[in-house]
Design an enzyme around this catalytic site. Sequence first.
Site, PDB file in Angstrom:
ATOM      1  N   THR A 186       0.861  -1.185   0.000  1.00 16.83           N
ATOM      2  CA  THR A 186       0.000   0.000   0.000  1.00 16.83           C
ATOM      3  C   THR A 186       0.899   1.238   0.000  1.00 16.83           C
ATOM      4  O   THR A 186       2.061   1.152   0.413  1.00 16.83           O
ATOM      5  CB  THR A 186      -0.894   0.035   1.251  1.00 16.83           C
ATOM      6  OG1 THR A 186      -0.040   0.035   2.393  1.00 16.83           O
ATOM      7  CG2 THR A 186      -1.814  -1.169   1.314  1.00 16.83           C
ATOM      8  N   GLU A 330      -5.714  -3.358  -1.604  1.00 15.50           N
ATOM      9  CA  GLU A 330      -6.225  -4.543  -0.907  1.00 15.50           C
ATOM     10  C   GLU A 330      -7.345  -5.223  -1.678  1.00 15.50           C
ATOM     11  O   GLU A 330      -7.820  -6.287  -1.291  1.00 15.50           O
ATOM     12  CB  GLU A 330      -6.763  -4.140   0.486  1.00 15.50           C
ATOM     13  CG  GLU A 330      -5.685  -3.733   1.480  1.00 15.50           C
ATOM     14  CD  GLU A 330      -5.374  -2.245   1.451  1.00 15.50           C
ATOM     15  OE1 GLU A 330      -5.538  -1.608   0.386  1.00 15.50           O
ATOM     16  OE2 GLU A 330      -4.962  -1.702   2.494  1.00 15.50           O
ATOM     17  N   LYS A 436     -14.650  17.617  10.510  1.00 25.32           N
ATOM     18  CA  LYS A 436     -15.695  17.496  11.535  1.00 25.32           C
ATOM     19  C   LYS A 436     -15.959  18.882  12.126  1.00 25.32           C
ATOM     20  O   LYS A 436     -15.188  19.385  12.928  1.00 25.32           O
ATOM     21  CB  LYS A 436     -15.267  16.511  12.611  1.00 25.32           C
ATOM     22  CG  LYS A 436     -15.169  15.093  12.049  1.00 25.32           C
ATOM     23  CD  LYS A 436     -14.612  14.113  13.053  1.00 25.32           C
ATOM     24  CE  LYS A 436     -14.374  12.788  12.341  1.00 25.32           C
ATOM     25  NZ  LYS A 436     -13.127  12.152  12.702  1.00 25.32           N
ATOM     26  N   TRP A 441     -20.338  16.305   9.712  1.00 25.58           N
ATOM     27  CA  TRP A 441     -19.221  15.975   8.825  1.00 25.58           C
ATOM     28  C   TRP A 441     -19.371  16.718   7.508  1.00 25.58           C
ATOM     29  O   TRP A 441     -20.452  16.761   6.930  1.00 25.58           O
ATOM     30  CB  TRP A 441     -19.190  14.475   8.519  1.00 25.58           C
ATOM     31  CG  TRP A 441     -18.718  13.649   9.684  1.00 25.58           C
ATOM     32  CD1 TRP A 441     -18.572  14.077  10.977  1.00 25.58           C
ATOM     33  CD2 TRP A 441     -18.353  12.268   9.655  1.00 25.58           C
ATOM     34  NE1 TRP A 441     -18.128  13.038  11.761  1.00 25.58           N
ATOM     35  CE2 TRP A 441     -17.984  11.913  10.972  1.00 25.58           C
ATOM     36  CE3 TRP A 441     -18.295  11.307   8.659  1.00 25.58           C
ATOM     37  CZ2 TRP A 441     -17.570  10.634  11.315  1.00 25.58           C
ATOM     38  CZ3 TRP A 441     -17.884  10.027   8.999  1.00 25.58           C
ATOM     39  CH2 TRP A 441     -17.521   9.705  10.318  1.00 25.58           C
TER      40      TRP A 441
END
Length: 539
Positions: A186, A330, A436, A441
């Site tokens: 990754t 992944e 936030k 959000w």
Amino acid sequence: MIQSLMMSMPLNIATLIQHADRHHGSVEIVSRRVEGDLHRTTYRELHRRARQLANALATLGIGPGDRVATLAWNGYRHLELYFAVSGSGAVLHTINPRLHPEQIGWIARHAGDKVLFFDSCFGPLAQAVRRAAPQVRHFVAMTDRDRMADAGPEPALCYEELLEASTDAFEWPALDETTASSMCYTSGTTGDPKGVLYSHRSTVLHSLACALPDAFNLSSRDTVLPVVPMFHVNAWGLPYAAPMVGARLVLPGARLDGPSLYELFEAEGVTMSAGVPTVWQGLVAHLEANGLKLSTLKRMVIGGAACAPSMLQRLQDRGVQVLHAWGMTEMSPLGTVCSLKASQLNLTPTEQLAIRSRQGRVLYPVDMKVVDEQGQELPWDGNSSGDLMVRGPWVASEYFQGGSALRGGWFSTGDVANIDQEGFMRITDRSKDVIKSGGEWISSIELECIALSHPGVANAACIAVAHPKWGERPLLVIVCKSGQTVTREQVLAHFADKVARWQVPDDVVFVDAIPLGATGKMLKGQLRERFREHRWPGA
Ligand code: AMP
């Protein structure tokens, strides 16, 4: 229960190139080499050389399960390694050469690589591996004898000499389909990179699915140019799927700027391509500046980062159908692709654009859901955002030497998303990038897309910066198009009527460039650090 009477034929990566040789043997693979010239070969010849390479690997002492690393651009030699390494039972470990040399060394050591194959331009990176990963026994420069000097002063073996010394008599072994075939780390924007280990089974299933009409819609009539590098999650599966369907391949090497790509698209009659938004920005700018159209390109897959609706529209205006896609290392990497359903074909262009800018529908047999903080599944109403979870036969269950990656049988993607009634998912943020504000959000991606629709804005990143009253507030970081000046007030005025007032960024800062990571994603962590002390207007 009784056993079926069907053949047991394990899914095996070598069968992809065997099939391409037998049924599409004369189909071309065109490569822009790091040497600068264009090289042409066929699937038949590629298969022959992959068999030679498999024998050469054996003479280097590479056995089942050994990791064989590459540092290479998209080209035919890299493709030969894709099949020779995995097909002979070893593990192909593609390393991203855009990473910092120290990180490359760390990855090679962690993966336990035994051999490194590198393009001659990556000689200095090979040296970094030599220093950091003493278990690497052989270094092979992917070039011919005459050009070995380009690979640097350190001693290395020569790829073409290795092949010349090996016969093409090689039988691909009958491997168990769950055998590891390749690995990719990754990008590690937070913490150390993590190793993902793919299997023959996961790779072949992924190839079958990504060729489907609602995904990449690949066929033997296509000429495919993967702009996405073969070191970024196996170029999204295209090096496997193209031979599987017999599509012609054009591999662009290191030259990914707008004019070079345009030239290759046109000269080679490319019909399908795939890459991250940042490369397409260069191409679109080149098309627009010169009043050009792509005369053969039909489909362009855009993924790896959010594609703004304005970019979709600009490409559509030039006759290219854009497929927005989402995935991750992944996930091999494909999770969703955004192609319209029959019921949506009669919608207005504006309504269709709104759907197309979502990341799309999941590919069978992958499944997905969004959950709240307690892990409860959220409704598919196009609005309820939560943690995106996935599962499927090409999704990682564990990291290499890193333990389980699952939560209750699902892989938690780290993305925040919502899903609409028709199953179209929208990524609203990476969870660490969510802003936030006062308990609510705010989606940084949504604000960036709006900023990018301003005609004077070339690139935009929206980040959370601490605020005494609201906890965090959005700060917009803007790069202006060259030769244009845009003011803070003009940018903010552009948000009027597009989002609720409390979601409008509190301030705008102008920069020359937004830092990008090794896979073309914006490094918002760096921006948050740089603007941590930003003084809000009136503060
Ligand atoms: P990587 O493993 O480097 O391919 O990065 C995967 C991550 O890239 C995902 O978890 C997302 O955060 C992001 N990503 C990939 N495709 C998209 C997309 N179409 N829109 C928004 N983010 C994306």
